[in-house]
Each structure stands twice: as C-alpha cells, then as structure tokens.
Design an enzyme around this catalytic site. Structure first.
Site, PDB file in Angstrom:
ATOM      1  N   ASP A   1     -11.844   0.388  13.678  1.00  0.00           N
ATOM      2  CA  ASP A   1     -12.643   0.384  12.205  1.00  0.00           C
ATOM      3  C   ASP A   1     -14.047   1.017  12.284  1.00  0.00           C
ATOM      4  OD1 ASP A   1     -10.488  -1.048  11.197  1.00  0.00           O
ATOM      5  OD2 ASP A   1     -11.547  -3.057  11.883  1.00  0.00           O
TER       6      ASP A   1
ATOM      7  N   ARG B   1       3.868   0.096  27.473  1.00  0.00           N
ATOM      8  CA  ARG B   1       3.220   0.222  26.540  1.00  0.00           C
ATOM      9  C   ARG B   1       3.163   2.021  26.422  1.00  0.00           C
ATOM     10  NH1 ARG B   1       2.291  -2.877  21.809  1.00  0.00           N
ATOM     11  NH2 ARG B   1       1.126  -1.487  20.699  1.00  0.00           N
TER      12      ARG B   1
ATOM     13  N   HIS C   1      -8.683  -0.564   5.337  1.00  0.00           N
ATOM     14  CA  HIS C   1      -9.205  -2.008   5.922  1.00  0.00           C
ATOM     15  C   HIS C   1      -9.746  -2.620   4.563  1.00  0.00           C
ATOM     16  CE1 HIS C   1     -10.675  -4.836   8.897  1.00  0.00           C
ATOM     17  NE2 HIS C   1     -11.904  -5.016   8.200  1.00  0.00           N
TER      18      HIS C   1
ATOM     19  N   ASN D   1       0.685  -1.025  -0.051  1.00  0.00           N
ATOM     20  CA  ASN D   1       0.003   0.241  -0.053  1.00  0.00           C
ATOM     21  C   ASN D   1       0.794   1.233  -0.017  1.00  0.00           C
ATOM     22  OD1 ASN D   1      -3.018  -0.493   0.124  1.00  0.00           O
ATOM     23  ND2 ASN D   1      -2.273  -2.097   1.528  1.00  0.00           N
TER      24      ASN D   1
ATOM     25  N   GLU E   1      -7.778  -1.824  -2.467  1.00  0.00           N
ATOM     26  CA  GLU E   1      -6.706  -1.088  -1.565  1.00  0.00           C
ATOM     27  C   GLU E   1      -5.690   0.064  -2.370  1.00  0.00           C
ATOM     28  OE1 GLU E   1      -5.100  -3.302   1.418  1.00  0.00           O
ATOM     29  OE2 GLU E   1      -6.567  -4.802   1.251  1.00  0.00           O
TER      30      GLU E   1
HETATM   31  C1  GRF Z   1      -3.345  -4.789   3.525  1.00  0.00           C
HETATM   32  O1  GRF Z   1      -4.175  -6.039   3.315  1.00  0.00           O
HETATM   33  C2  GRF Z   1      -4.112  -3.898   4.643  1.00  0.00           C
HETATM   34  O2  GRF Z   1      -5.585  -3.781   4.121  1.00  0.00           O
HETATM   35  C3  GRF Z   1      -4.081  -4.711   5.910  1.00  0.00           C
HETATM   36  O3  GRF Z   1      -2.847  -5.456   5.726  1.00  0.00           O
HETATM   37  C4  GRF Z   1      -2.395  -5.329   4.596  1.00  0.00           C
HETATM   38  C5  GRF Z   1      -1.145  -4.642   4.353  1.00  0.00           C
HETATM   39  O4  GRF Z   1      -0.351  -5.074   3.303  1.00  0.00           O
HETATM   40  N1  GRF Z   1      -4.477  -3.981   6.937  1.00  0.00           N
HETATM   41  P1  GRF Z   1       1.051  -3.912   2.942  1.00  0.00           P
HETATM   42  O5  GRF Z   1       2.024  -4.102   4.045  1.00  0.00           O
HETATM   43  O6  GRF Z   1       0.473  -2.677   2.464  1.00  0.00           O
HETATM   44  O7  GRF Z   1       1.525  -4.606   1.750  1.00  0.00           O
END
Ligand code: GRF
Length: 212
Positions: free
Chosen positions: A151, A66, A110, A14, A181
């Site tokens: 979420d 934490r 998400h 992403n 995504e």
């Molecule tokens: C994606 O499916 C995102 O929606 C989820 O984790 C994955 C991350 O993929 N929360 P990347 O690290 O961006 O390749």
C-alpha cells in the site's frame, strides 16, 4: 483499447462496478481481457463468466512452491497482453516479478485513506475494525499504483466517507464500498485508459482537460 486484467479473491463487487461503469460509458477505451482468482470459489469468477470474460483460477495450492505460482500468475497475465492490471479485492501478495513487469501499470483499491490503516495485516474487515477502534470520524478508500511495498505506491484517487457513531465493521465496510470504492476504482481506470494519469517524481499527476 486498454487491455485490462483484473485479479480478484472474493465476491467481486468492485469487479462488478467496473463492468457496470463500462456499460454506462463511464469507463471508455477499456476491455476487460480476463479475471484471475487465486480462489476457485470466488463469486467474482462467476461474474466474469456471466459476461463472457475469461475467468481463470490460479491457486498457490496447485504449484509446488511460491516461485512456481508467481511465475504462472505472471505468465497468465502477460498471455493476455495486459496494459493494466487491476487488483480488485485481491488477497494474493503480489510478487516482485509482477511489480517489475508492470511499473505504474498495476493499481490496487484499498478501503482506507492511505496512509491510515494500511500496510501488512490491514485487509478486508480488519481495516474497518482498526478505524472504529481508533475512533476516526472520517475514513474512505484509495486507488494507488502498486510498487514493491504494501500500500505504498503513488496515490491516484481518494474519497472520504463519514464514520457514524453506531457503525459496525460490516456496516462501515459496506458504506466505504458503496460511497468510495465502487466510484473511484472505475474512475481511475477511465483516467488511465484515456492517458490522463502520469507519475512524476513518485507522485501522480492527473490531467483533466486537453488544456492541462
Ligand atoms: C474491498 O473492500 C476491497 O477494498 C478489499 O476487499 C474487498 C473486496 O470486495 N481489498 P469485492 O471482492 O470487490 O466485493
């Protein structure tokens, strides 16, 4: 220029989609100031380094508790003067101090059509396993602002993706990334960077033209 800090935990596809969209002129007015991972081995950090973007690891393992980790994470994000925080496959539970510091200025991607298959325990492949177990014929992805819940924040963009008969969780995950995504996350950043997103009474309004 929208100063953006991206939080990651894994492979960073992403993140790569964001870099590619900037290069293609599909995201404008945006500078990726830093990429921060809780996991030192995340390939996403390598993607940032290759591009000359600050790549930082802040791991809970290096803090005595934490709270100390949460404070360090917030301070690091703020040190970049971030206007926007993007959670791009970030598996860290975002602390309340961070949510409070970035009201409607932090977004998450998400891999389902919220409110389906979301909330505590729904992350990564588990989301797609649950979608296949339920037998849904359509799934997708959602970009939303981050609030105090899991979420639950205002939804910015969603995109549907077909589920096919012989899908495995891995095949479906890949299709959701490719078709949804990697498209809607960059699109949401561009809309925000160009002042086209507002939140009214807890709902997102998108203004697509100057006449709106
Ligand atoms: C994606 O499916 C995102 O929606 C989820 O984790 C994955 C991350 O993929 N929360 P990347 O690290 O961006 O390749």
């Amino acid at each position: 220029m929208l100063k953006t800090v991206v939080l990651v935990s894994g492979g960073g596809t992403n993140l790569q989609a964001i870099f590619d969209a900037i290069d293609a002129g599909k995201i404008t007015n945006t500078e990726i100031s830093a990429v921060i991972s809780n996991n030192a081995n995340a390939y996403a950090l390598e993607r940032a380094r290759k591009r000359g973007v600050d790549a930082v690891c802040i791991s809970p393992k290096n803090f005595e508790n934490r709270d100390a980790f949460n404070r360090a994470l917030l301070e690091k994000v703020q040190s970049y003067g971030a206007d926007l925080v993007v959670l791009a496959g970030c598996l860290v539970v975002i602390p309340k101090i961070m949510v409070d510091a970035f009201p409607n200025r932090m977004i998450n991607i998400h891999p389902s059509l919220i409110p389906a298959f979301c909330g505590t325990g729904y992350y990564g492949l588990k989301v797609h396993e649950a979608a296949l177990a339920r037998g849904v014929k359509v799934t997708g992805a959602t970009v939303h602002f981050v609030d105090d819940g899991t979420d639950t924040g205002p939804i910015i963009l969603q995109k549907a993706v077909e589920v096919r008969q012989d899908d495995t969780p891995e095949i479906l995950q890949r299709r959701v990334m490719e078709e949804a995504e990697w498209r809607i996350l960059p699109q949401a950043i561009d809309l925000i960077a160009n002042g086209k997103v507002s939140v009214v009474d807890g709902q997102v309004k998108i203004c697509n033209s100057s006449a709106d």
